[in-house]
Design a protein around this motif. Structure first.
Motif, mmCIF file in Angstrom:
data_model
loop_
_atom_site.group_PDB
_atom_site.id
_atom_site.type_symbol
_atom_site.label_atom_id
_atom_site.label_comp_id
_atom_site.label_asym_id
_atom_site.label_seq_id
_atom_site.Cartn_x
_atom_site.Cartn_y
_atom_site.Cartn_z
ATOM 1 N N PRO B 113 0.827 -1.218 0.000
ATOM 2 C CA PRO B 113 0.000 0.000 0.000
ATOM 3 C C PRO B 113 0.860 1.266 0.000
ATOM 4 C CG PRO B 113 -0.912 -1.616 1.511
ATOM 5 C CD PRO B 113 0.384 -2.192 1.020
ATOM 6 N N GLU B 114 1.958 1.242 0.749
ATOM 7 C CA GLU B 114 2.863 2.395 0.772
ATOM 8 C C GLU B 114 3.467 2.640 -0.612
ATOM 9 O OE1 GLU B 114 3.092 -0.190 2.868
ATOM 10 O OE2 GLU B 114 2.186 0.757 4.617
ATOM 11 N N GLY B 115 3.830 1.544 -1.290
ATOM 12 C CA GLY B 115 4.400 1.667 -2.625
ATOM 13 C C GLY B 115 3.389 2.248 -3.605
ATOM 14 N N ARG B 116 2.149 1.802 -3.475
ATOM 15 C CA ARG B 116 1.085 2.314 -4.347
ATOM 16 C C ARG B 116 0.844 3.802 -4.084
ATOM 17 N NH1 ARG B 116 -3.042 0.367 -7.424
ATOM 18 N NH2 ARG B 116 -2.102 -1.696 -7.198
ATOM 19 N N GLU B 117 0.826 4.148 -2.830
ATOM 20 C CA GLU B 117 0.636 5.567 -2.469
ATOM 21 C C GLU B 117 1.788 6.400 -3.039
ATOM 22 O OE1 GLU B 117 1.104 9.217 -0.378
ATOM 23 O OE2 GLU B 117 2.468 7.534 -0.065
ATOM 24 N N ALA B 118 3.003 5.843 -2.937
ATOM 25 C CA ALA B 118 4.185 6.584 -3.397
ATOM 26 C C ALA B 118 4.121 6.814 -4.906
ATOM 27 C CB ALA B 118 5.460 5.823 -3.024
ATOM 28 N N ILE B 119 3.845 5.771 -5.664
ATOM 29 C CA ILE B 119 3.883 5.917 -7.117
ATOM 30 C C ILE B 119 2.759 6.835 -7.595
ATOM 31 C CG2 ILE B 119 2.539 3.835 -7.625
ATOM 32 C CD1 ILE B 119 5.517 5.250 -9.637
ATOM 33 N N GLU B 120 1.604 6.788 -6.931
ATOM 34 C CA GLU B 120 0.514 7.686 -7.321
ATOM 35 C C GLU B 120 0.883 9.144 -7.046
ATOM 36 O OE1 GLU B 120 -2.864 6.099 -5.225
ATOM 37 O OE2 GLU B 120 -3.315 4.635 -6.804
ATOM 38 N N ARG B 121 1.625 9.345 -5.991
ATOM 39 C CA ARG B 121 2.063 10.693 -5.643
ATOM 40 C C ARG B 121 3.146 11.175 -6.616
ATOM 41 N NH1 ARG B 121 6.326 11.764 -2.540
ATOM 42 N NH2 ARG B 121 6.444 9.625 -1.784
ATOM 43 N N LEU B 122 3.989 10.241 -7.101
ATOM 44 C CA LEU B 122 5.163 10.635 -7.898
ATOM 45 C C LEU B 122 4.873 10.813 -9.380
ATOM 46 C CD1 LEU B 122 7.881 8.398 -6.209
ATOM 47 C CD2 LEU B 122 7.511 10.869 -5.952
ATOM 48 N N ILE B 123 3.851 10.132 -9.894
ATOM 49 C CA ILE B 123 3.603 10.190 -11.341
ATOM 50 C C ILE B 123 3.421 11.627 -11.855
ATOM 51 C CG2 ILE B 123 1.819 9.663 -13.064
ATOM 52 C CD1 ILE B 123 1.915 6.757 -12.095
ATOM 53 N N PRO B 124 2.688 12.491 -11.124
ATOM 54 C CA PRO B 124 2.610 13.879 -11.607
ATOM 55 C C PRO B 124 3.993 14.537 -11.689
ATOM 56 C CG PRO B 124 0.926 13.466 -9.981
ATOM 57 C CD PRO B 124 1.805 12.259 -9.968
ATOM 58 N N LEU B 125 4.853 14.222 -10.735
ATOM 59 C CA LEU B 125 6.209 14.787 -10.774
ATOM 60 C C LEU B 125 6.962 14.248 -11.985
ATOM 61 C CD1 LEU B 125 7.268 14.622 -7.008
ATOM 62 C CD2 LEU B 125 6.031 16.402 -8.251
ATOM 63 N N ALA B 126 6.720 12.974 -12.302
ATOM 64 C CA ALA B 126 7.403 12.381 -13.453
ATOM 65 C C ALA B 126 7.000 13.079 -14.752
ATOM 66 C CB ALA B 126 7.094 10.886 -13.529
ATOM 67 N N ARG B 127 5.746 13.476 -14.830
ATOM 68 C CA ARG B 127 5.307 14.222 -16.020
ATOM 69 C C ARG B 127 6.080 15.536 -16.117
ATOM 70 N NH1 ARG B 127 0.702 11.554 -17.709
ATOM 71 N NH2 ARG B 127 -0.622 10.683 -16.068
ATOM 72 N N ALA B 128 6.284 16.189 -14.992
ATOM 73 C CA ALA B 128 7.030 17.453 -14.986
ATOM 74 C C ALA B 128 8.485 17.218 -15.389
ATOM 75 C CB ALA B 128 6.959 18.096 -13.596
ATOM 76 N N ILE B 129 9.035 16.074 -14.966
ATOM 77 C CA ILE B 129 10.419 15.738 -15.316
ATOM 78 C C ILE B 129 10.548 15.560 -16.828
ATOM 79 C CG2 ILE B 129 12.149 13.894 -15.171
ATOM 80 C CD1 ILE B 129 11.104 13.483 -12.221
ATOM 81 N N THR B 130 9.611 14.846 -17.418
ATOM 82 C CA THR B 130 9.619 14.671 -18.870
ATOM 83 C C THR B 130 9.534 16.027 -19.571
ATOM 84 O OG1 THR B 130 8.660 12.444 -18.816
ATOM 85 C CG2 THR B 130 8.284 13.753 -20.807
ATOM 86 N N GLU B 131 8.638 16.863 -19.082
ATOM 87 C CA GLU B 131 8.491 18.207 -19.672
ATOM 88 C C GLU B 131 9.779 19.006 -19.609
ATOM 89 O OE1 GLU B 131 5.522 21.225 -18.606
ATOM 90 O OE2 GLU B 131 4.064 19.584 -18.580
ATOM 91 N N GLU B 132 10.392 18.996 -18.425
ATOM 92 C CA GLU B 132 11.612 19.795 -18.254
ATOM 93 C C GLU B 132 12.754 19.237 -19.095
ATOM 94 O OE1 GLU B 132 12.546 20.776 -14.211
ATOM 95 O OE2 GLU B 132 14.619 21.319 -14.708
ATOM 96 N N THR B 133 12.817 17.922 -19.205
ATOM 97 C CA THR B 133 13.868 17.307 -20.023
ATOM 98 C C THR B 133 13.734 17.738 -21.473
ATOM 99 O OG1 THR B 133 14.015 15.384 -18.558
ATOM 100 C CG2 THR B 133 14.862 15.120 -20.797
ATOM 101 N N LEU B 134 12.500 17.830 -21.951
ATOM 102 C CA LEU B 134 12.260 18.185 -23.352
ATOM 103 C C LEU B 134 12.137 19.694 -23.568
ATOM 104 C CD1 LEU B 134 9.701 15.372 -24.294
ATOM 105 C CD2 LEU B 134 12.082 15.563 -25.045
ATOM 106 N N ALA B 135 12.265 20.466 -22.514
ATOM 107 C CA ALA B 135 12.039 21.915 -22.605
ATOM 108 C C ALA B 135 12.884 22.630 -23.665
ATOM 109 C CB ALA B 135 12.260 22.560 -21.232
ATOM 110 N N PRO B 136 14.128 22.187 -23.918
ATOM 111 C CA PRO B 136 14.899 22.894 -24.953
ATOM 112 C C PRO B 136 14.332 22.726 -26.363
ATOM 113 C CG PRO B 136 16.369 21.695 -23.480
ATOM 114 C CD PRO B 136 14.971 21.239 -23.173
#
Lengths: 153, 153
Positions: B113-136
């Motif tokens: 359950p902790e792992g599920r909570e963690a990944i659900e919390r992190l996925i929005p951050l991962a989207r931001a990471i993809t965006e920032e990586t492609l920002a140039p």
DNA sequence: TCAAATTCATTCGTATGCAAATGATATCAG
DNA sequence: CTGATATCATTTGCATACGAATGAATTTGA
């Protein structure tokens, strides 16, 4: 397929799948796989040297004797990492190190004759590695890819 | 600039620089740098998990309980490497392991359950990471880049 | 000038990443 | 049915990769 699955697919279709996170579509994940593939191609052509070791030799061949720190800057490597790379090249007799006469903090690194012979022998293989890495792309695609990749690096 | 330098430049201009090897133009080198930059962006957004650890959690979230070996296949990771990743996730209580009832070779891995909570919390951050990586890149460039990168991976 | 800040190199700890070897289990083929 | 093969997991060894801490040497700035 369950009814829940059908409902989920409908929801996904409606919002363009924006609520789903697909690891395999993320730039970081694909970047990691592309890099892995390249390293594998590199190893199949040059088995006795790693890409970082090759990079250090190629840079020394390009610019001549320089400090360990400067090598790290030029080949994008952490000071702790470059130390290990240079240590292993030194142990194999491909580079030699000496103290900077003026700035006593600096460790000068230079190719040995064996190192020079090695890098001259390997550069043609490196060209083949680049070619094979880019082989899935047409020449035009490769040029576009390299241009965009450089903007990201 | 010395006379030798001028001569060298002339020679290089004549043969289109084909006799010179420029490390910084090689796809492998730029690929490594782009990957490094992405990992650095990742760490700035998600400090308590590495990209491979995140990948394992995201894949488990996507497909549910599966064997350690299968995880490795799906996230392009060596069996020896995936073991370390799963071990560390297990030590932090984000995944749990169990033996396969039928095939006793297999080690089943699942989110806690902790792992599920963690990944659900992190996925929005991962989207931001993809965006920032492609920002140039512009949106169109990013689409082209991802298409070509996928062909190389 | 001289104390503060910076630079260079090293060391430690942690985390991939992969080849090779090993052991346990499962599958296949004759 | 059983010996050969294949699969899954583990372990070992080596090589990046980087953050953080440390010490030595240099440069800066008030």
């Amino acid at each position: 397929m369950s009814g829940e699955d059908n409902l989920l697919r409908l929801v996904e279709a409606e919002d363009g799948d924006e609520n789903n996170y697909h690891l395999q579509d993320q730039v970081g994940f694909i970047l990691r796989k592309a890099h892995q593939r390249h390293v594998s191609i590199f190893a199949s052509h040059i088995g006795d040297l790693t890409p970082p070791q090759f990079a250090a030799l190629a840079k020394l061949y390009d610019i001549g004797e320089t400090s360990q720190n400067q090598i790290g800057t030029l080949i994008a490597m952490d000071a702790a990492t470059v130390k290990g790379v240079i240590d292993r090249l030194k142990a194999r007799g491909l580079v030699e190190v000496s103290k900077h006469e003026v700035d006593k903090r600096r460790l000068l690194v230079n190719l040995t004759p064996e190192g020079r012979e090695a890098i001259e022998r390997l550069i043609p293989l490196a060209r083949a590695i680049t070619e094979e890495t880019l082989a899935p792309l047409t020449a035009k695609e490769a040029a576009t890819f390299l241009r965009l990749l450089a903007k990201l690096a």
